[in-house]
Write a protein that holds these residues in place. Structure first.
Motif, PDB file in Angstrom:
ATOM      1  N   TRP A 135     103.741   1.087 -46.557  1.00  0.00           N
ATOM      2  CA  TRP A 135     105.144   1.170 -46.969  1.00  0.00           C
ATOM      3  C   TRP A 135     105.959   0.127 -46.203  1.00  0.00           C
ATOM      4  O   TRP A 135     105.960   0.114 -44.980  1.00  0.00           O
ATOM      5  CB  TRP A 135     105.709   2.559 -46.703  1.00  0.00           C
ATOM      6  N   VAL A 136     106.663  -0.700 -46.942  1.00  0.00           N
ATOM      7  CA  VAL A 136     107.451  -1.777 -46.340  1.00  0.00           C
ATOM      8  C   VAL A 136     108.625  -1.187 -45.554  1.00  0.00           C
ATOM      9  O   VAL A 136     109.258  -0.238 -46.011  1.00  0.00           O
ATOM     10  CB  VAL A 136     107.966  -2.735 -47.437  1.00  0.00           C
TER      11      VAL A 136
ATOM     12  N   LYS B  99     109.073   0.604 -51.274  1.00  0.00           N
ATOM     13  CA  LYS B  99     107.956  -0.083 -51.915  1.00  0.00           C
ATOM     14  C   LYS B  99     106.733  -0.094 -51.027  1.00  0.00           C
ATOM     15  O   LYS B  99     106.816  -0.249 -49.812  1.00  0.00           O
ATOM     16  CB  LYS B  99     108.346  -1.489 -52.365  1.00  0.00           C
ATOM     17  N   LYS B 100     105.619   0.111 -51.715  1.00  0.00           N
ATOM     18  CA  LYS B 100     104.334   0.118 -51.031  1.00  0.00           C
ATOM     19  C   LYS B 100     103.608  -1.156 -51.425  1.00  0.00           C
ATOM     20  O   LYS B 100     103.426  -1.435 -52.602  1.00  0.00           O
ATOM     21  CB  LYS B 100     103.536   1.347 -51.477  1.00  0.00           C
TER      22      LYS B 100
END
Lengths: 84, 511
Positions: free
Chosen positions: B132-133, B121-122
């Protein structure tokens, strides 16, 4: 030499896709393992993501960075995931 | 069952798919997009999946949860694409006959998804900033880093940064996640062993809970390795923990053992003990073995390639013969005894990795007694003719080696013999076990007693093997440990005198 190079397809996701600038790359490589392939890509495509944080999948299965590569393999380097 | 979708998730429709008459509970987890993360405002999340692998892994994750928690039906849906604040990113529902399994399975699925589902996820922040996580150093480390987690351990001069790095590079196999394996694995994980593999095909039972300290009452019925792995990951997210819901068999043992830095045998049966021992020798991996009987335990450290192996210790007896001997399996057990022995196994494995092992520990069986807090080392026999480790190594398969003549089977008398029961045994050899520097007092010694140094296991074996024998030490504790060892070895009529020689001296019996 034909048996010293292999034709593989590399797919990129998330941060690696952005760094590579492409989603898919077909390449002829002398790399025997994903670890060697990633080193080639770091030099050739400017990937900056540290290799020790990556996992790898070959043909849609998790594999190791030392799994031998064969022609026709689909290789995906997987940065740390963040589902949920 | 697992699904990926780029469409909004309809939780009511998913919940309806789980309805079934046998279900008495449904636990639902919903992951929502929130407007902040790490103290920063968040405006939007983009989810990206490696579609093919995500479907395979997602199906595996839900199937593993159903397998680990019998009766549960699991449905999980994960979103892809751009999600606004408040939208549903992941939905997990578990229907089950009972609530316990449903809660556990649901928790297991979300933790596994976060760990291994190839979805990224971004995060979008105000001002067109996105990242980006988990792919920046800062968020990968979070609150925990090797630097702060191991601070109080790495500052030991015997460990240091290089020792901590050796632990992180180590791979340890723990076989048997019970009374020994739970504490052993816990300390290995918190000490920073980089890769731990847990192997056990068992399910958590109520009677496990008093000593198998990774499990809680809510875990009853669940697969031991799944619960244990989840707990260990919570304790130390910096290490990799792998769960194998399987038995160790001749078919898989070499693959499990090969390449490990150390193997911990925390099982309760001789068949597995010999299997692991032989595989470790073959693969060149050190083995840390423990066994517990009531208040006592024994610890063995086996070095691959060294003389004095498990086959020497049991003189060529087959596992099936040893299986009939009294041991911890199914019997009464003092919880701290397995706790202490399991932690000692972890300590020995850590010392192996840190190169702190005292070489003498490869050559002796250490007996630990929780009743008198004693620890006692007995040199392990090294049989020069041992088919496995002997000087003249033969090609014979160790498990097929001919056993020595059998002793007559044990009678109705218990291992610990009360002084008043001696007469009922008939003719019996009294063996007085002496410690170093101790001599038998001729005036008070029982008539016909033979004095033998406690470390002379070979002589004790020989005497006890001839017929009914009573072992007596000073207070009756070490004699009990030795008598048990001999019984396990197949010596039938061997007893330990309750109260020891002291009981005779003060005239409890007339010799």
């Amino acid at each position: 030499m034909a048996d010293s190079t292999r034709q593989v397809q590399v797919k990129f996701f998330a941060v690696l896709r952005e760094q590579a600038g492409v989603s898919t790359l077909d390449c002829a490589t002398a790399a025997r393992t994903p670890a060697e392939l990633y080193r080639e890509l770091q030099a050739g495509r400017g990937l900056q993501f540290p290799a020790d944080l990556l996992r790898v999948a070959i043909n849609e299965r998790y594999a190791t960075m030392e799994t031998p590569l064969s022609t026709g393999d689909r290789v995906v380097f997987i940065p740390p995931v963040a589902g949920g | 069952m697992f699904e990926l979708t780029d469409q909004p998730i309809d939780s009511a429709a998913l919940r309806a798919r789980l309805e079934r008459p046998e279900a008495g509970a449904c636990v639902v987890f919903e992951g929502w997009v929130r407007n902040h993360h790490g103290g920063r405002p968040v405006t939007q999340l983009d989810y990206e999946a490696f579609d093919e692998l995500a479907r395979i892994e997602g199906d595996a994750i839900t199937a593993e949860a159903e397998e680990a928690h019998p009766g549960c039906t699991v449905l999980c849906v994960h979103r892809t694409g751009s999600l606004a604040i408040g939208e549903l990113a992941v939905w997990i529902g578990v229907a089950s006959p009972h609530r316990h399994g449903a809660f556990l399975a649901c928790r297991q699925v979300i933790e596994e998804i976060k760990r291994r589902l190839p979805v990224w996820k971004k995060e979008h922040h105000p001002g067109n900033i996105a990242e980006w996580v988990n792919c920046t150093t800062e968020s990968t480390a979070g609150r925990l880093s090797p630097g702060n987690y191991y601070e109080r351990q790495a500052s030991l001069p015997e460990v240091g940064a290089s020792g901590q790095a050796a632990l992180a590079a180590a791979s340890v196999l723990v076989v048997g996640i019970g009374g020994l394996g739970c504490p052993a694995a816990l300390y290995l994980a918190t000490s920073g062993v980089g890769r731990l593999t847990l192997v056990d095909a068992g399910r958590v039972e109520v009677s496990n809970l008093h000593r198998q300290i990774l499990f809680t009452a809510d875990d009853v019925g669940a697969a031991k390795v799944s619960v244990a792995a989840a707990r260990l990951r919570m304790h130390n997210p910096l290490v990799q923990v792998e769960a194998r819901d399987a038995d160790v068999t001749p078919g898989n043992v070499l693959a499990l053992v090969a390449g490990r830095t150390a193997v911990l045998d925390c099982t309760d049966n001789f068949a597995t003990r010999f299997l692991l021992h032989d595989a470790c020798r073959q693969a060149g991996v050190p083995l840390v073995q423990a066994a517990v009987y009531r208040f006592e335990g024994e610890l063995n450290l086996f070095e691959p390639g060294a003389q004095g192996c498990l086959h020497c210790l049991w003189s060529g007896r087959k596992p099936a013969q040893l299986e009939t001997a009294p041991n911890c399996s199914g019997g009464p057990v003092f919880a701290p005894a397995v706790g202490v022995l399991g932690i000692m196994q972890a300590a020995e494995a850590l010392k192996l990795i840190l190169r702190l092992t005292d070489p003498i520990d490869f050559k002796q069986t250490r007996l630990i007694n929780l009743l008198d807090a004693s620890s006692y080392g007995i040199e392990r026999p090294a049989d020069p003719a041992c088919p496995v480790c002997g000087l003249a190594q033969q090609t014979e398969t160790p498990g097929d080696a001919a056993p020595p003549p059998r002793s007559e089977s044990s009678d109705d008398f218990p291992l610990i013999l009360q002084p008043q029961d001696i007469a009922a045994l008939g003719p019996v050899q009294m063996i007085a076990l002496l410690e170093a520097g101790e001599a038998l007092d001729a005036a008070t010694a029982p008539a016909g007693a033979i004095a033998v140094p406690m470390v002379d296991l070979i002589r004790i074996r020989e005497l006890a093997g001839k017929g009914p024998a009573i072992l007596a030490c000073r207070r009756g504790l070490r004699s009990a440990a030795l008598a048990r060892l001999l019984r396990i070895e197949g010596v039938g009529r061997v007893y330990a005198l309750a109260g020891g020689l002291g009981a005779i001296r003060i005239g409890v019996i007339s010799a």
